[in-house]
Design a protein around this motif. Structure first.
Motif, PDB file in Angstrom:
ATOM      1  N   LYS A   1       0.847  -1.187   0.000  1.00 43.83           N
ATOM      2  CA  LYS A   1       0.000   0.000   0.000  1.00 43.83           C
ATOM      3  C   LYS A   1       0.881   1.235   0.000  1.00 43.83           C
ATOM      4  CE  LYS A   1      -4.038  -2.228   2.005  1.00 43.83           C
ATOM      5  NZ  LYS A   1      -4.948  -2.406   3.149  1.00 43.83           N
ATOM      6  N   GLY A   2       0.728   2.053  -1.051  1.00 44.52           N
ATOM      7  CA  GLY A   2       1.558   3.227  -1.207  1.00 44.52           C
ATOM      8  C   GLY A   2       2.896   2.871  -1.824  1.00 44.52           C
ATOM      9  N   ARG A   3       3.715   3.913  -2.063  1.00 44.54           N
ATOM     10  CA  ARG A   3       5.053   3.680  -2.603  1.00 44.54           C
ATOM     11  C   ARG A   3       6.041   3.364  -1.476  1.00 44.54           C
ATOM     12  NH1 ARG A   3       7.617   4.920  -7.344  1.00 44.54           N
ATOM     13  NH2 ARG A   3       5.845   6.167  -8.057  1.00 44.54           N
ATOM     14  N   ALA A   4       5.884   4.077  -0.360  1.00 42.19           N
ATOM     15  CA  ALA A   4       6.807   3.857   0.763  1.00 42.19           C
ATOM     16  C   ALA A   4       6.366   2.697   1.644  1.00 42.19           C
ATOM     17  CB  ALA A   4       6.920   5.131   1.589  1.00 42.19           C
ATOM     18  N   GLY A   5       5.136   2.239   1.480  1.00 43.10           N
ATOM     19  CA  GLY A   5       4.671   1.045   2.172  1.00 43.10           C
ATOM     20  C   GLY A   5       4.138   1.299   3.571  1.00 43.10           C
ATOM     21  N   SER A   6       3.275   0.397   4.008  1.00 46.69           N
ATOM     22  CA  SER A   6       2.723   0.472   5.355  1.00 46.69           C
ATOM     23  C   SER A   6       3.740  -0.016   6.377  1.00 46.69           C
ATOM     24  CB  SER A   6       1.471  -0.395   5.473  1.00 46.69           C
ATOM     25  OG  SER A   6       1.099  -0.550   6.837  1.00 46.69           O
ATOM     26  N   PRO A   7       3.963   0.740   7.453  1.00 50.94           N
ATOM     27  CA  PRO A   7       4.870   0.269   8.506  1.00 50.94           C
ATOM     28  C   PRO A   7       4.334  -0.939   9.245  1.00 50.94           C
ATOM     29  CG  PRO A   7       3.727   2.238   9.216  1.00 50.94           C
ATOM     30  CD  PRO A   7       3.381   2.052   7.758  1.00 50.94           C
ATOM     31  N   TYR A   8       3.077  -1.296   8.979  1.00 50.81           N
ATOM     32  CA  TYR A   8       2.473  -2.436   9.658  1.00 50.81           C
ATOM     33  C   TYR A   8       2.396  -3.670   8.770  1.00 50.81           C
ATOM     34  CZ  TYR A   8       1.994   1.064  13.072  1.00 50.81           C
ATOM     35  OH  TYR A   8       2.313   2.048  13.977  1.00 50.81           O
TER      36      TYR A   8
ATOM     37  N   PHE B   1      -1.555   6.999  -1.704  1.00 55.58           N
ATOM     38  CA  PHE B   1      -2.493   6.014  -1.155  1.00 55.58           C
ATOM     39  C   PHE B   1      -3.223   6.617   0.044  1.00 55.58           C
ATOM     40  CE2 PHE B   1      -3.966   2.474   1.308  1.00 55.58           C
ATOM     41  CZ  PHE B   1      -4.382   1.563   0.357  1.00 55.58           C
ATOM     42  N   GLY B   2      -4.517   6.428   0.092  1.00 55.47           N
ATOM     43  CA  GLY B   2      -5.300   6.969   1.191  1.00 55.47           C
ATOM     44  C   GLY B   2      -5.746   8.392   0.924  1.00 55.47           C
ATOM     45  N   ASP B   3      -6.518   8.926   1.851  1.00 54.94           N
ATOM     46  CA  ASP B   3      -7.133  10.238   1.675  1.00 54.94           C
ATOM     47  C   ASP B   3      -6.511  11.262   2.619  1.00 54.94           C
ATOM     48  OD1 ASP B   3      -8.974   9.271  -0.199  1.00 54.94           O
ATOM     49  OD2 ASP B   3     -10.298   8.548   1.387  1.00 54.94           O
ATOM     50  N   PRO B   4      -6.569  12.555   2.256  1.00 54.83           N
ATOM     51  CA  PRO B   4      -6.099  13.607   3.169  1.00 54.83           C
ATOM     52  C   PRO B   4      -6.896  13.622   4.470  1.00 54.83           C
ATOM     53  CG  PRO B   4      -6.355  14.457   0.939  1.00 54.83           C
ATOM     54  CD  PRO B   4      -6.986  13.094   0.945  1.00 54.83           C
ATOM     55  N   SER B   5      -6.410  14.416   5.397  1.00 51.49           N
ATOM     56  CA  SER B   5      -6.865  14.627   6.784  1.00 51.49           C
ATOM     57  C   SER B   5      -6.012  13.850   7.764  1.00 51.49           C
ATOM     58  CB  SER B   5      -8.352  14.329   7.025  1.00 51.49           C
ATOM     59  OG  SER B   5      -8.610  12.954   7.159  1.00 51.49           O
TER      60      SER B   5
ATOM     61  N   PRO C   1      -1.936   0.557  -8.453  1.00 48.75           N
ATOM     62  CA  PRO C   1      -0.665   0.601  -7.712  1.00 48.75           C
ATOM     63  C   PRO C   1       0.241   1.689  -8.248  1.00 48.75           C
ATOM     64  CG  PRO C   1      -1.256  -1.664  -8.229  1.00 48.75           C
ATOM     65  CD  PRO C   1      -2.227  -0.789  -8.976  1.00 48.75           C
ATOM     66  N   LEU C   2       0.883   2.405  -7.334  1.00 46.61           N
ATOM     67  CA  LEU C   2       1.811   3.491  -7.678  1.00 46.61           C
ATOM     68  C   LEU C   2       1.131   4.587  -8.498  1.00 46.61           C
ATOM     69  CD1 LEU C   2       5.029   1.450  -8.553  1.00 46.61           C
ATOM     70  CD2 LEU C   2       4.241   2.285  -6.324  1.00 46.61           C
ATOM     71  N   GLY C   3      -0.175   4.695  -8.349  1.00 42.80           N
ATOM     72  CA  GLY C   3      -0.902   5.723  -9.078  1.00 42.80           C
ATOM     73  C   GLY C   3      -0.961   5.486 -10.573  1.00 42.80           C
ATOM     74  N   GLY C   4      -0.688   4.252 -11.004  1.00 41.25           N
ATOM     75  CA  GLY C   4      -0.716   3.919 -12.418  1.00 41.25           C
ATOM     76  C   GLY C   4       0.646   3.920 -13.086  1.00 41.25           C
ATOM     77  N   GLU C   5       1.681   4.262 -12.361  1.00 40.28           N
ATOM     78  CA  GLU C   5       3.034   4.262 -12.923  1.00 40.28           C
ATOM     79  C   GLU C   5       3.453   2.843 -13.297  1.00 40.28           C
ATOM     80  OE1 GLU C   5       7.404   4.676 -10.981  1.00 40.28           O
ATOM     81  OE2 GLU C   5       6.051   6.359 -10.609  1.00 40.28           O
ATOM     82  N   ALA C   6       4.105   2.693 -14.422  1.00 35.42           N
ATOM     83  CA  ALA C   6       4.565   1.377 -14.855  1.00 35.42           C
ATOM     84  C   ALA C   6       5.626   0.836 -13.906  1.00 35.42           C
ATOM     85  CB  ALA C   6       5.132   1.454 -16.266  1.00 35.42           C
ATOM     86  N   HIS C   7       5.537  -0.456 -13.630  1.00 35.69           N
ATOM     87  CA  HIS C   7       6.509  -1.124 -12.766  1.00 35.69           C
ATOM     88  C   HIS C   7       6.539  -2.588 -13.193  1.00 35.69           C
ATOM     89  CE1 HIS C   7       8.282  -3.010  -9.196  1.00 35.69           C
ATOM     90  NE2 HIS C   7       8.742  -1.825  -8.879  1.00 35.69           N
ATOM     91  N   PRO C   8       7.723  -3.200 -13.287  1.00 35.37           N
ATOM     92  CA  PRO C   8       7.805  -4.573 -13.803  1.00 35.37           C
ATOM     93  C   PRO C   8       7.010  -5.596 -13.002  1.00 35.37           C
ATOM     94  CG  PRO C   8       9.914  -3.836 -12.892  1.00 35.37           C
ATOM     95  CD  PRO C   8       9.064  -2.632 -13.020  1.00 35.37           C
TER      96      PRO C   8
ATOM     97  N   THR D   1      -1.999  12.521   8.123  1.00 31.53           N
ATOM     98  CA  THR D   1      -0.672  12.559   7.511  1.00 31.53           C
ATOM     99  C   THR D   1      -0.355  11.177   6.960  1.00 31.53           C
ATOM    100  OG1 THR D   1       0.106  14.327   8.944  1.00 31.53           O
ATOM    101  CG2 THR D   1       1.776  12.906   7.977  1.00 31.53           C
ATOM    102  N   SER D   2       0.093  11.098   5.709  1.00 37.81           N
ATOM    103  CA  SER D   2       0.299   9.819   5.053  1.00 37.81           C
ATOM    104  C   SER D   2       1.315   8.955   5.792  1.00 37.81           C
ATOM    105  CB  SER D   2       0.807  10.029   3.619  1.00 37.81           C
ATOM    106  OG  SER D   2       1.130   8.775   3.035  1.00 37.81           O
ATOM    107  N   ILE D   3       0.990   7.689   5.955  1.00 39.61           N
ATOM    108  CA  ILE D   3       1.972   6.724   6.460  1.00 39.61           C
ATOM    109  C   ILE D   3       2.378   5.746   5.354  1.00 39.61           C
ATOM    110  CG2 ILE D   3       1.039   6.900   8.795  1.00 39.61           C
ATOM    111  CD1 ILE D   3      -0.138   4.054   8.387  1.00 39.61           C
ATOM    112  N   PHE D   4       1.872   5.973   4.143  1.00 37.19           N
ATOM    113  CA  PHE D   4       2.115   5.033   3.053  1.00 37.19           C
ATOM    114  C   PHE D   4       3.061   5.569   1.983  1.00 37.19           C
ATOM    115  CE2 PHE D   4      -2.316   4.224   4.491  1.00 37.19           C
ATOM    116  CZ  PHE D   4      -2.139   2.947   4.999  1.00 37.19           C
ATOM    117  N   ASP D   5       3.286   6.859   1.960  1.00 32.92           N
ATOM    118  CA  ASP D   5       4.032   7.470   0.849  1.00 32.92           C
ATOM    119  C   ASP D   5       5.086   8.442   1.355  1.00 32.92           C
ATOM    120  OD1 ASP D   5       2.845   6.582  -1.834  1.00 32.92           O
ATOM    121  OD2 ASP D   5       1.062   7.004  -0.635  1.00 32.92           O
TER     122      ASP D   5
END
Length: 637
Positions: free
Chosen positions: A132-139, A480-484, A236-243, A486-490
Motif C-alpha cells: 500500500k503506497g510507494r513507501a509502504g505500510s509500517p504495519y 495512497f489513502g485520503d487527506p486529513s 498501484p503506484l498511481g498507475g506508474e509502470a513497474h515490472p 498525515t500519510s503513512i504510506f508514501d
C-alpha cells in the motif's frame, strides 16, 4: 495501525478474529536464553523517573526529518525526499525533550515492504500489487530483525545507524519505543538479518493443511492467492509502470489475510498486503494451548512468568518473544503492540511477563479498541497501557466538533475509575485525523481545552503526535489513502512540522506567530503534567455540582486533582466563540478533607493566565473563573 485502504473500518474483523478476542487463558514457554547486554541497560538505568506523568512523543520516523516540500502525489524518494535516522540529531532530540517528553515512539522503524530497489544490498524487491503506497505500510513488516533501509544514509549500515539513534536518544534522557505487530506480517516476509538459528515465519510450515498448531500461518489449501479486485479507480503506484505491477502475486497455497479473511482472493478493503499469524487458535475459534486461570488477573508479572515455565506453546509465541528480546538487547525500552486484541490474551501474558524479566521498567502499550476487553488485556495480558480511544478520545473529538456535551467526559472517567492509570490519552496519532483538518475541527486551537482535559484528568501517560504541537492539518494528497491524516504510506513532507524543522535547524525559525504560540501552549501543559506529582494523585469531578451554576455551560468542564501536598482545580472552556465567567463551587466534604481554613486562598494559574482567589466561607466554597474562548486554567493553591 492503519494498514487499511481508503475509508474502510478497521473494526470489521473475521469470525476467527472475533473468537480470538475473547481468549483469556494461558500458554507455555521454555526457559529463555537471550540476555540483555549491560551496555543496553546502562542508559536506561541512568534515567530518573519524572515527578509527574509520562509523556510519549510519537514520531513518524520516515517523515520527521524530511525538509523536502515538493509533495508530489505518489512521489519517489528522489522527488519528495525522506527523513533519515541521522536527521534526528541532538537539536531535534533537545526540541522534543523541551516538550516534557520522556519516551519517543519511533513509528515505522522496522523493515517493512516498500517499493524501492535495494537488491544491491541483498534485499528482494516487493510487489506493488501487495504493497500500500510507494513507501509502504509500517504495519506490513518484512524483516523483524532489521530496519527500514529508506531511513539509513547507508542502507548497508542501517542497523548501526538505528543503534546510534537509540544511543543518542538515551543521551538526552529519553526512552525508546518501537512497534511490534504481532497479528500479521508482510505478504512477502524475508529476514536477511535474523540471528543464527532463527527461522523465517512459515519456513517449516506444513502447507498441506489449513491449520497446525506450530504453523506460523493459516492456509487456503489447494488455492493460489489472487490479488484483490481494485476499487475506486485505484492503481498501484498511481498507475506508474513497474515490472512487478501486473495484477499477480505468487503465493500457493494462499495464506489467510491479516484481518482474518480466509479467501484466496481477499476483498480490496481487507488487509491484503499482510498475512495472519497463527497463535494456536483453531479455525473454529477454539484454543490449542493452556488457558490462563481466571485468578491470574490478580497475580504478579513474576507469577505469570513462572506459570509458563516448562509448558509447550505455539511456535509463533516463541518467535515473537525472541524478537522482543533482540530489540531489548539493542537498548529499546518498550513496545507499542499493534492491534493487540486480535491476538489471544494468553500470548500477552507469556510475552509481557518475559519482557519484564529482562527489563522490569519496559513500557508496554497496546492498541485495543473493545472496552469490554480492556481489563482482560491489562490484568490477564499484563499490558502497562492501552489506548483510551473509544472512550476518552472519541468523546473529546465530538466535543471539539461541536457535536457532543462535556457531560460525557465525567461519564467516561467514572467508567474508567478502576483502570484510569493504564489508559493512555491522545488527541492525534498516525491513524486519526489531524485536528486542524477540515474533516475534524478545522482549527488546531480547538484542541487546547481538550488537550488540557486529556492530559490532566488521569494519572495515565499522555501522547503527542509529531506536528500536532504546531497545528499540522494533514491536507496533502500523498498517494495512497485520503487527506486529513498525515500519510503513512508514501514519501511526503509535513508542512507545519517542516516550519519547526527549518531545514534541519529544529529551531522553529519558519513558524508563524500562531504556530509558535500553539507550540508554547503544548510545551507549558506537557511540562506541567510531567513535573507536578499532583497529577498522579486523586481525581474528583466538579462538573455535575456546577451544572446549575450561572455561567457554567455544557461547554465547560471542571475537576480537581490533589494529593497530600497539593491541590489543583482545572477548568476548561470548549466554546470557540464565547468567554465564560462563573463562581465554581467546590463540595463541602472535599474542602473539609483538604482542611482548608476559612477565608481567601490565592490560586495561581500554572498555565500562565491570571491568578484567582478561592473563597472558603461558612457552608460555601467558590473559585472565581474567567476564561476566554477555548481557554483553560490550572489553579494551584
Amino acid at each position: 495501525m492503519h494498514k487499511l485502504t481508503f475509508p474502510v473500518s478497521r473494526y470489521a474483523l473475521s469470525a476467527l478474529a472475533l473468537a480470538m478476542l475473547v481468549s483469556c487463558g494461558k500458554t507455555e514457554m521454555p526457559t529463555p536464553t537471550a540476555q540483555v547486554s549491560a551496555a543496553a541497560q546502562t542508559p536506561q538505568q541512568a534515567m530518573p523517573s519524572p515527578a509527574g506523568k509520562t509523556v510519549v512523543y510519537q514520531m513518524f520516523t520516515r517523515l520527521f526529518g524530511n525538509s523536502n516540500s515538493a509533495n508530489q502525489p505518489w512521489g519517489s524518494i528522489e522527488q519528495n525526499g525522506v527523513g533519515k535516522f541521522n536527521d534526528i540529531n541532538d537539536a531535534a532530540l533537545a526540541g522534543i525533550k523541551e516538550l516534557g517528553v520522556s519516551h519517543v515512539w519511533y513509528t515505522g522503524v522496522l523493515h517493512h515492504a516498500l517499493i524501492r530497489d535495494y537488491s544491491a544490498y541483498g534485499i528482494s524487491n516487493d510487489d506493488p500489487d501487495v504493497v500500500k503506497g510507494r513507501a509502504g505500510s509500517p504495519y506490513a513488516v518484512k524483516d523483524y530483525y532489521s530496519v527500514n533501509p529508506d531511513l539509513a544514509v547507508d542502507p548497508a549500515k542501517r542497523l548501526e545507524e538505528f543503534q546510534a539513534l537509540i544511543n543518542r536518544t538515551h543521551q538526552h534522557g529519553l526512552k525508546v519505543i518501537i512497534d511490534i505487530v504481532p497479528n500479521h506480517v508482510a505478504r512477502h516476509y524475508q529476514s536477511l538479518d535474523k540471528p543464527a538459528g532463527v527461522e523465517d515465519f512459515g519456513a517449516s510450515d506444513d502447507t498441506s493443511v489449513e491449520y497446525k498448531r506450530d504453523n506460523n500461518f493459516y492456509y487456503v489449501v489447494g488455492q493460489p492467492f489472487q490479488v484483490p479486485v481494485a476499487q475506486n479507480g485505484y492503481q498501484p503506484l498511481g498507475g506508474e509502470a513497474h515490472p512487478l505491477a501486473d495484477g499477480q502475486f505468487a503465493e500457493n497455497p494462499a495464506k489467510w489475510t491479516g484481518n482474518g479473511s480466509r479467501l484466496a482472493q481477499p476483498d480490496f478493503n481487507d488487509w491484503y498486503e499482510t498475512v495472519k499469524i497463527n497463535y494456536g487458535v483453531k479455525p473454529d475459534g477454539s484454543y490449542d494451548f493452556d488457558r490462563l486461570p481466571a485468578n491470574y488477573a490478580d497475580k504478579s508479572v513474576a507469577e505469570h512468568f513462572a506459570f509458563w515455565q516448562g509448558k509447550s506453546v505455539p511456535n509463533s509465541w516463541l518467535k515473537f518473544r525472541d524478537i522482543a528480546y533482540y530489540w531489548l538487547e539493542k537498548g529499546v525500552d518498550g513496545f507499542r503492540f499493534d492491534m493487540a486484541e486480535m491476538v489471544p490474551v494468553e500470548f500477552w501474558s507469556f510475552l509481557n511477563s518475559s519482557i519484564k524479566q529482562k527489563n522490569p521498567d519496559a513500557f508496554l502499550l497496546a492498541e485495543v479498541y473493545n472496552p469490554a476487553l480492556y481489563r482482560d488485556y491489562l490484568h490477564q495480558g499484563k499490558m502497562d497501557y492501552l489506548y483510551d480511544k473509544v472512550e476518552m478520545y472519541d468523546s473529546l473529538k465530538l466535543i471539539m466538533q461541536g457535536k457532543g456535551s462535556t457531560d460525557r467526559i465525567a461519564q467516561v472517567q467514572q467508567g474508567m475509575a478502576d483502570i484510569e492509570s493504564h489508559m493512555l490519552h491522545f488527541l492525534e496519532n498516525h491513524d486519526e485525523q489531524r485536528i486542524a483538518s477540515p474533516e475534524f475541527a478545522g482549527d488546531a486551537n480547538k484542541a487546547k481545552p481538550a488537550m488540557v482535559v486529556s492530559t490532566l484528568i488521569s494519572s495515565s501517560p499522555t501522547m503527542l503526535y509529531f506536528g500536532q504541537e504546531v497545528g499540522e492539518a494533514g491536507a496533502l494528497d500523498s498517494g495512497f489513502g485520503d487527506p486529513s491524516r498525515t500519510s503513512i504510506f508514501d514519501y511526503a513532507g509535513v508542512p507545519a512540522h517542516q516550519a519547526w524543522l527549518n531545514n534541519g535547524k529544529y529551531d522553529g525559525g519558519l513558524l508563524t506567530k500562531e504556530q509558535q504560540q500553539l507550540r508554547q501552549f503544548y510545551r507549558v501543559l506537557l511540562n506541567l503534567s510531567a513535573s507536578e506529582a499532583v497529577f498522579k494523585g486523586q481525581y474528583q469531578p466538579l462538573h455535575q455540582l456546577n451544572k446549575s451554576t450561572a455561567g457554567y455551560t455544557d461547554k465547560s468542564y471542571a475537576f480537581v486533582r490533589f494529593d497530600s501536598k497539593d491541590k489543583v482545580v482545572v477548568v476548561s472552556n470548549f466554546d470557540a466563540e464565547a468567554s465564560q465567567r462563573y463562581e465554581l463551587q467546590l463540595p463541602a466534604e472535599l474542602v473539609q478533607q483538604w482542611q482548608l481554613n476559612q477565608g481567601e486562598h490565592q490560586a495561581k494559574d500554572l498555565l500562565g493566565g491570571a491568578d484567582s482567589v478561592l473563597k472558603v466561607e461558612q457552608g460555601k466554597t467558590s473559585l472565581k473563573v474567567e476564561l476566554p474562548p477555548l481557554g483553560s486554567a490550572v489553579y494551584k493553591f
